[in-house]
Design an enzyme around this catalytic site. Sequence first.
Site, PDB file in Angstrom:
ATOM      1  N   ASP A 250       0.833  -1.207   0.000  1.00 50.28           N
ATOM      2  CA  ASP A 250       0.000   0.000   0.000  1.00 50.28           C
ATOM      3  C   ASP A 250       0.870   1.261   0.000  1.00 50.28           C
ATOM      4  O   ASP A 250       2.065   1.205   0.325  1.00 50.28           O
ATOM      5  CB  ASP A 250      -0.886  -0.029   1.258  1.00 50.28           C
ATOM      6  CG  ASP A 250      -2.184   0.750   1.097  1.00 50.28           C
ATOM      7  OD1 ASP A 250      -2.293   1.557   0.157  1.00 50.28           O
ATOM      8  OD2 ASP A 250      -3.088   0.553   1.933  1.00 50.28           O
TER       9      ASP A 250
ATOM     10  N   ASP B 146     -11.075   1.886  -2.533  1.00 48.56           N
ATOM     11  CA  ASP B 146     -11.551   1.610  -1.176  1.00 48.56           C
ATOM     12  C   ASP B 146     -13.073   1.656  -1.100  1.00 48.56           C
ATOM     13  O   ASP B 146     -13.656   1.307  -0.073  1.00 48.56           O
ATOM     14  CB  ASP B 146     -10.965   2.632  -0.187  1.00 48.56           C
ATOM     15  CG  ASP B 146      -9.546   2.267   0.213  1.00 48.56           C
ATOM     16  OD1 ASP B 146      -9.144   1.113  -0.003  1.00 48.56           O
ATOM     17  OD2 ASP B 146      -8.841   3.143   0.747  1.00 48.56           O
TER      18      ASP B 146
HETATM   19  C1  GLA Z   1      -5.667   1.878   2.499  1.00 44.97           C
HETATM   20  C2  GLA Z   1      -6.104   0.699   1.654  1.00 44.97           C
HETATM   21  C3  GLA Z   1      -7.132  -0.101   2.412  1.00 44.97           C
HETATM   22  C4  GLA Z   1      -6.567  -0.561   3.724  1.00 44.97           C
HETATM   23  C5  GLA Z   1      -6.065   0.617   4.531  1.00 44.97           C
HETATM   24  C6  GLA Z   1      -5.321   0.159   5.755  1.00 44.97           C
HETATM   25  O1  GLA Z   1      -6.696   2.796   2.660  1.00 44.97           O
HETATM   26  O2  GLA Z   1      -6.596   1.127   0.420  1.00 44.97           O
HETATM   27  O3  GLA Z   1      -7.583  -1.196   1.645  1.00 44.97           O
HETATM   28  O4  GLA Z   1      -5.513  -1.461   3.472  1.00 44.97           O
HETATM   29  O5  GLA Z   1      -5.182   1.429   3.759  1.00 44.97           O
HETATM   30  O6  GLA Z   1      -4.886   1.211   6.544  1.00 44.97           O
END
Ligand code: GLA
Length: 688
Positions: A442, A510
């Site tokens: 990420d 997300d």
């Molecule tokens: C980002 C990702 C999510 C999750 C969060 C965790 O927003 O896109 O899917 O992994 O971080 O903090």
Amino acid sequence: MIVFDSAARLWLLTTPSSSYALRLDENDAPRHVHWGARLTLEQALGISEEYHGDHDPGGEELAVEGGLRFAAPSLTVRYGDGTRGVEWRYLGHTIDGEELRIDLADRSRELRITLHYRVFGDCDVIERRATVRAGEPVEILRFDSAAWTLPHLRDYRVSHVTGEWGREFQLRRIDVPVGETVFTSRLGITGHHANPWLMVDAGQATEEHGDVWSAALAWSGSWRITLRRDPLGRASWTGGFGHEGLTWRLGPDEELATPVFAGLYASDGFGGTSRAWHSYIASHVLPAPDAVRPVIFNSWEATEFDISQDQQMELAELAARLGTELFVMDDAWFGARTSDAAGLGDWWPNPDRFPEGLGPLITKVRGLGMKFGLWVEPEAVNPDSDLYRAHPDWVLHQPGRSRTTSRNQLVLNMARPDVAEWTHAWLDRLLAEHDIAFLKWDMNRPFSEAGWPGHPDPERLWIDYVRNVHAILDRLRADHPDLLIEGCAGGGGRADLGMLRHVEQLWTSDNTDAAERVAIQYGFGQIYPARAMGAWVTDSPNTVTARCTPLRYRFHVAMSGALGIGGDLRRWTEDEMVWAKGLVEQYKRIRPIVHGGAQYRLSPPEAGTTAVQYVSADASETVVFLFQPSSLPRGKAPIRLTALDPAARYRDEATGAIHHGAVLLSHGLPPLLTFDTTSELVHLRRLA
Ligand code: GLA
């Protein structure tokens, strides 16, 4: 596939159904001649003679400054004495199978420029990139990978995507204004608000018909594509890494190489264009295109930061019941990371939550027959972390300036060799010491105060950072050959051909609201294939939008990509668990068709019912998804299928009903019932 006519100094590149031609003009400038339908050398020479002369020399293959040039340059250089621009001198070329290299230099300065072209025997995508090598110190103020010129068209329309967090990949089609339109990210990452590709047509192309010229950049940092339409009715674009205002200093014998900026001409509309990109990505971009994308369970939406070993084990047991193949523990497993305010950078299991480390959970997950995966965010750090306290100089920063946080975090300067090496080392150790099959990588914020104090050429970080991230991913893959990686950046903030060279799939957004997701996936799929599109089934009401959608609808939407489950299974009813298990089983049956087949978008989201059809490589099976978010009657038309054999009969795998190919092609599947959030999945198999 590549021929050279020495009298005309013209190169002709041939792909299965397109041609690309360029030539040198009398000043040795490389000029565009043709990009479109297949031509013979004789025909290409005809264009060169009849259409291009003093009145219209043709667009430049790499636009430079100097003389009577006033358009956005692809290459801008400045020497120590203030001299700018390039005056071309041709040195020679090499044709090596599918690759062409044209070596050029400046007439009076010590600068060499090489243009690279690569064609493929199995697709019409042409990869282009460029390199400069300095013989004397020079500042590079702009260096695009390539400029692409379009033929004269009656009109010009551009398709591209815009977005924001939770609403990535929204497809737009707009007329190209006379002037320069810039698509860009200055974030240091690819960005949520734009994506580095475009498609241009004459305003008449449809999903399955018409000429479309497109290009996509293989870069995961800041980027810029400048689309230019001049008042005389011509259009071209130039694009590459970096953004305006950045300087790269090159010393003698130093080289700067751009990423690939790939282009494609297709005559079968936007759908044909997308299918060509999908197959190019499968054949020439993805590191392990045929690796089965496992059904994933990811714990993020179920638990967010409130996790424990017992709770993860409980979720793993439930996930295994559904047929999940890989269990991914998301954020909050490490350091003091019990919220987004602390611990990022401290990559050891949180001792309160995992007193015996990750071992017991991994053993449990493996015992349940699933592989284990882990979330990491290697490029960022919370100021409240042991890492930052020990190495406050490791982050991007500028002396005397604020260190602006976003999501309470700063960006580690991955351009620094020591930081990159440290990052690789802890990841490598994590993978060596544990049975980990999958990383979700990420990156949750853009760059700010992007400085590198002490470095003589700090702005290099914009390039070296991205290169080092790609290099770490490559090294990890090489040393851990079974590792699968998912790229993520606060959802779909870093989706591009550059990432796809190093990962199996990308986290699309997300926003997991299935009704919203249809449009997000529609935009993502314009260039990127279904096998690379991470898609989860989560809870209803949705955590982002609070919208309620049926379980079946949520599954159907996610089953049209790389399926994952991200809901809190502890709250699913027994009925829901049974339904979900059946849908996972069905997904596994259709997965080879969705991931390995050709995708046809039968009906766009704005039509009311979105319909997407996948056809297996041997055309013996087809899968159709229908999504209808609203019961309003505009969604009531039957959906005509495509790419079937009219003479064949097809059996519906769920109902056993037999359909005639000719009827499905001319009348289609019956309309959906008129309920809100109705969906259907039809799997047809051709009868022998
Ligand atoms: C980002 C990702 C999510 C999750 C969060 C965790 O927003 O896109 O899917 O992994 O971080 O903090």
